[in-house]
Design a protein around this motif. Sequence first.
Motif, PDB file in Angstrom:
ATOM      1  N   ASP A 159       1.141  -1.487   0.058  1.00  0.00           N
ATOM      2  CA  ASP A 159       0.018   0.298  -0.146  1.00  0.00           C
ATOM      3  C   ASP A 159       0.734   1.084  -0.160  1.00  0.00           C
ATOM      4  OD1 ASP A 159      -2.386  -1.665   0.177  1.00  0.00           O
ATOM      5  OD2 ASP A 159      -2.435  -1.374   2.276  1.00  0.00           O
ATOM      6  N   PHE A 162       1.868   1.725  -3.562  1.00  0.00           N
ATOM      7  CA  PHE A 162       0.529   2.057  -4.345  1.00  0.00           C
ATOM      8  C   PHE A 162       0.295   3.202  -4.285  1.00  0.00           C
ATOM      9  CE2 PHE A 162      -3.837   3.587  -4.798  1.00  0.00           C
ATOM     10  CZ  PHE A 162      -3.691   2.985  -6.298  1.00  0.00           C
ATOM     11  N   TRP A 166       0.318   6.841  -7.013  1.00  0.00           N
ATOM     12  CA  TRP A 166      -0.410   7.434  -6.727  1.00  0.00           C
ATOM     13  C   TRP A 166      -0.025   8.902  -6.349  1.00  0.00           C
ATOM     14  CZ3 TRP A 166      -2.312  11.330  -2.738  1.00  0.00           C
ATOM     15  CH2 TRP A 166      -3.564  11.446  -3.260  1.00  0.00           C
ATOM     16  N   PRO A 180     -11.361  13.866   0.336  1.00  0.00           N
ATOM     17  CA  PRO A 180     -11.469  12.941   1.077  1.00  0.00           C
ATOM     18  C   PRO A 180     -10.708  11.221   0.119  1.00  0.00           C
ATOM     19  CG  PRO A 180     -13.688  13.857  -0.070  1.00  0.00           C
ATOM     20  CD  PRO A 180     -12.722  14.680  -0.458  1.00  0.00           C
ATOM     21  N   ALA A 184      -7.698   9.737   2.412  1.00  0.00           N
ATOM     22  CA  ALA A 184      -7.876   8.743   1.963  1.00  0.00           C
ATOM     23  C   ALA A 184      -6.282   7.954   1.292  1.00  0.00           C
ATOM     24  CB  ALA A 184      -8.802   7.713   0.928  1.00  0.00           C
ATOM     25  N   MET A 185      -5.586   7.724   0.714  1.00  0.00           N
ATOM     26  CA  MET A 185      -4.114   7.776   0.743  1.00  0.00           C
ATOM     27  C   MET A 185      -3.237   8.607   1.392  1.00  0.00           C
ATOM     28  SD  MET A 185      -5.260   5.584  -1.583  1.00  0.00           S
ATOM     29  CE  MET A 185      -3.154   5.184  -2.212  1.00  0.00           C
ATOM     30  N   HIS A 188      -0.903   6.104   3.922  1.00  0.00           N
ATOM     31  CA  HIS A 188       0.193   5.377   3.017  1.00  0.00           C
ATOM     32  C   HIS A 188       1.274   6.167   2.229  1.00  0.00           C
ATOM     33  CE1 HIS A 188      -3.291   2.676   2.764  1.00  0.00           C
ATOM     34  NE2 HIS A 188      -4.155   3.017   2.055  1.00  0.00           N
ATOM     35  N   ARG A 218     -10.410   1.202  15.823  1.00  0.00           N
ATOM     36  CA  ARG A 218     -10.408   1.590  14.543  1.00  0.00           C
ATOM     37  C   ARG A 218     -10.303   3.656  14.402  1.00  0.00           C
ATOM     38  NH1 ARG A 218     -12.117  -2.638  10.682  1.00  0.00           N
ATOM     39  NH2 ARG A 218     -12.865  -1.027   9.406  1.00  0.00           N
TER      40      ARG A 218
ATOM     41  N   SER B 111      -7.068   2.951  -7.010  1.00  0.00           N
ATOM     42  CA  SER B 111      -7.306   3.470  -4.873  1.00  0.00           C
ATOM     43  C   SER B 111      -8.332   3.627  -4.435  1.00  0.00           C
ATOM     44  CB  SER B 111      -6.803   4.989  -4.793  1.00  0.00           C
ATOM     45  OG  SER B 111      -8.008   5.940  -5.097  1.00  0.00           O
ATOM     46  N   VAL B 114      -7.736  -0.416  -3.047  1.00  0.00           N
ATOM     47  CA  VAL B 114      -6.627  -0.402  -2.204  1.00  0.00           C
ATOM     48  C   VAL B 114      -6.962  -0.004  -0.530  1.00  0.00           C
ATOM     49  CG1 VAL B 114      -4.252   1.244  -1.480  1.00  0.00           C
ATOM     50  CG2 VAL B 114      -4.937  -0.205  -3.615  1.00  0.00           C
ATOM     51  N   HIS B 115      -8.336   1.330  -0.465  1.00  0.00           N
ATOM     52  CA  HIS B 115      -8.760   1.394   0.376  1.00  0.00           C
ATOM     53  C   HIS B 115      -9.616   0.090   1.156  1.00  0.00           C
ATOM     54  CE1 HIS B 115     -10.015   4.641   3.438  1.00  0.00           C
ATOM     55  NE2 HIS B 115     -11.091   4.572   3.124  1.00  0.00           N
ATOM     56  N   HIS B 120     -10.350  -0.652   5.343  1.00  0.00           N
ATOM     57  CA  HIS B 120     -11.003   0.438   5.728  1.00  0.00           C
ATOM     58  C   HIS B 120     -12.223   0.845   5.261  1.00  0.00           C
ATOM     59  CE1 HIS B 120      -6.030   1.892   5.723  1.00  0.00           C
ATOM     60  NE2 HIS B 120      -6.425   0.929   6.730  1.00  0.00           N
ATOM     61  N   GLU B 121     -13.381   0.529   6.366  1.00  0.00           N
ATOM     62  CA  GLU B 121     -14.555   0.739   5.913  1.00  0.00           C
ATOM     63  C   GLU B 121     -15.478   1.843   5.517  1.00  0.00           C
ATOM     64  OE1 GLU B 121     -17.054  -2.442   6.362  1.00  0.00           O
ATOM     65  OE2 GLU B 121     -15.273  -3.308   7.839  1.00  0.00           O
ATOM     66  N   GLU B 122     -14.325   2.501   5.745  1.00  0.00           N
ATOM     67  CA  GLU B 122     -14.978   3.844   5.319  1.00  0.00           C
ATOM     68  C   GLU B 122     -15.096   4.461   4.551  1.00  0.00           C
ATOM     69  OE1 GLU B 122     -12.361   3.605   7.798  1.00  0.00           O
ATOM     70  OE2 GLU B 122     -12.739   3.148   9.898  1.00  0.00           O
ATOM     71  N   PRO B 124     -14.429   6.942   2.395  1.00  0.00           N
ATOM     72  CA  PRO B 124     -14.393   8.719   2.070  1.00  0.00           C
ATOM     73  C   PRO B 124     -15.425   9.102   1.190  1.00  0.00           C
ATOM     74  CG  PRO B 124     -12.473   8.221   0.279  1.00  0.00           C
ATOM     75  CD  PRO B 124     -12.690   7.111   0.804  1.00  0.00           C
TER      76      PRO B 124
END
Lengths: 320, 320
Positions: A159, A162, A166, A180, A184-185, A188, A218, B111, B114-115, B120-122, B124
Motif C-alpha cells: 500500500d 501504491f 498515486w 476525501p 484516504a491515500m 499510505h 478503528r 485507490s 486499495v482503501h 478501512h471500511e469508512e 471517504p
Amino acid sequence: MTDATRTIPRVLPMPDLRDSFPGPFPASPYADDIEQHAARWLGTFPLVTSPRARSALSNITGQGMARTFPTADLDDLLLCADLFLWLTAFDDAHGEATGARDPALLVRQISESVHLLAGHEEPPTGPSVFGAALHDLLARLRQRAAPTQYLRITAHLRDNLFGILWEAHHLARPDHVTLPDYRAMRPHTVFVRTLMATAELMLGYELTEQERSLASVRELETAVADLAGWINDLASYAKETAHEGPGQLGLPMLLMREHACDLEEAFRRASRMCEQRAAVAAARIAELTARQGPLADHARAAKSIASSYAWHIHHSRYQT
Amino acid sequence: MTDATRTIPRVLPMPDLRDSFPGPFPASPYADDIEQHAARWLGTFPLVTSPRARSALSNITGQGMARTFPTADLDDLLLCADLFLWLTAFDDAHGEATGARDPALLVRQISESVHLLAGHEEPPTGPSVFGAALHDLLARLRQRAAPTQYLRITAHLRDNLFGILWEAHHLARPDHVTLPDYRAMRPHTVFVRTLMATAELMLGYELTEQERSLASVRELETAVADLAGWINDLASYAKETAHEGPGQLGLPMLLMREHACDLEEAFRRASRMCEQRAAVAAARIAELTARQGPLADHARAAKSIASSYAWHIHHSRYQT
C-alpha cells in the motif's frame, strides 16, 4: 533555496498538540545505536547517494524510531528502522517529482518490489540496490515475525508503494484529487499504518480479529493516520515548495482550493483539524489503555507513534 | 473485426498440452449453478454493461470455476467465481487500452480498492459499483477465510491491481518491457497466483510455512503461473489485436522482438515454452501428490488450476 520558499511567511499557524500529546516524548536508550546502525546499513545498501542526505536520514530515523517504540528491543528497532529508511529512501529516489516525470518508470521500479513482496525469490534479473535491500529486510522480517504479522506488514508495504505511485500521478494534476481521496491515500504515503502494523511485532502483542475491528480501535487508528499525514504536510510545506517542480499536493493546497482561502487561513484550518484529530486519538488512547491487555498495548503504541510524528516535524530534515 | 484480425493466419502453432494435462478435465456438478449465480451477481453489481459480454463472462467464469475446483463446495465456488468476475470485469472496464489512455484515472479507480483491501471500511465518498462489489466480496471472504487466508488472498488482489496498472503503463511502450520483467508480472495480470491462494480456502487445507517454501512447491507454482499467462497470451492474441489501440504486449510480440522472428515462429517458440512449463508442472504434481497430506492437496489444486487455463483458451470469449 528558491524565491517560493522565501515568500512563505514565517508566521504560518501550526497545530498546538500539547493538550493531547504533552510530552516529553520518552526515547529508547538505543537511539544512537539505531542511528549508527542505519548509517552502516546505508553503507551496505547505498539507497541514498549524498553523504549529507544519508546522515540526515540516519539521524531522523534513529532518533525517530527511538521515540516511536521507546520500549522495544534493539534488534526489533534496527529492523523497523531499516524498513523505514528503505521506504523513505525509495520515495526520495523514485517517487515525488522524479516519479511524476516518468510514472511508467516508477511502475517498473515498484514492480521489482511487488515481485519480492509476493514471495517470489527468483528475481528475473539481478536486483537493483533497492531490490537487494528489500530482500535483506524481508528475510529478517520473515525470521522475526509470525505469519500473520509478516502478511500484514507486507500488505502495508504494498500500500505504501501504491501510495507513492498515486502521489506521483497527481503531483502535476492535483485538481483531480478531492479532499476525501486525499484523506484516504495520505496515510499510505506517510507510512503511518505500516508503523501501526509493526507495533504488534515490536512490542510482542497481538490483537484478535474482534479487537482489531472494534470501533474504538478503528477510530484511534484513523485519527493517528490523519494526524501523521497532516502534520507532516504542514511541516514539509516549505521543503516541498523549495524543490523544483509542482510538489504542492498536500492539505494546505487542498484547503485553499476547497475554501477559496489564502495560505495562512489554510494553515489555520489545517492546524485546527490536526488538533481535533489529536484530541480524538488521545480520548481513544485513554479509553483503550484502561482496558488492559493487548488493547492497552495497542493504545500505548498508537500514543508513541503519534508522538513520534509530533516530534519529527521539528527535525532539520524539514527545515530548508 | 478489423483488418489486423483478418490478416492473422489461421495456422498459428498452438501448444499441445495433452501429454502433461491429458484431460478430460473433471467439472464440478455445480457448473450451471455458478454460472446462473454469476449472472445474478452481475445484476446486483452491474460491473459489465453489455448483456452479451455479461452472459459470456458469466459462462466462462461458471464453467471455468467448475473446472478449477471440481470438488469444492457450492458456497466456496460462488465466492471464488465472484472474485474472478470482479477482477476480470475491472480489467475489462478500467485496464488495458482504457487504462493506457489515462493511467492517472486508473490509479484513482484502483485507490478505492486499495482503501477497501486495507480494511478501512469508512470509504471517504460513496463507493463506485466496483467498490460496492468489492465490499460485498471482502465481507464474504472475511466470514469464510482464516486470518492468514484472508491476508494472503487480499495481498494477491493488490498484486493483481498493480499488474493491471503495470500493463496499462506499458501497452503503448512495450519496448520498455524485457522478457524477464514480463515473466515476473504476467502471473498477476492473469490472476493465477490468486487462484492458487484461494485453493487452500476452497479445498480446506493449509500448507505450513516450511511446505510453502519447498523448492518443489515453488517450482510447481512458478511453472503453473508461467503456463497460465502464456497460453492466455496465445489464445487472446487475436482478440487483443482486434481491439483498437496497441494491446499487443504479450509473449508473441516479446519473442518476435527478442529473436527478430515472424509471428508464426514466435508462436512456435511460445508453444514450445508452454509445453516445457507444462511438463515441469506435471512432474512436480506427480512428485507432490505422492507425498500425501496438504502437499498432495496443493498439487491436485495446481493440476486442476492448470487444467482450467488449458480449458478456457478454447472458450468463445477468446474467439473474435
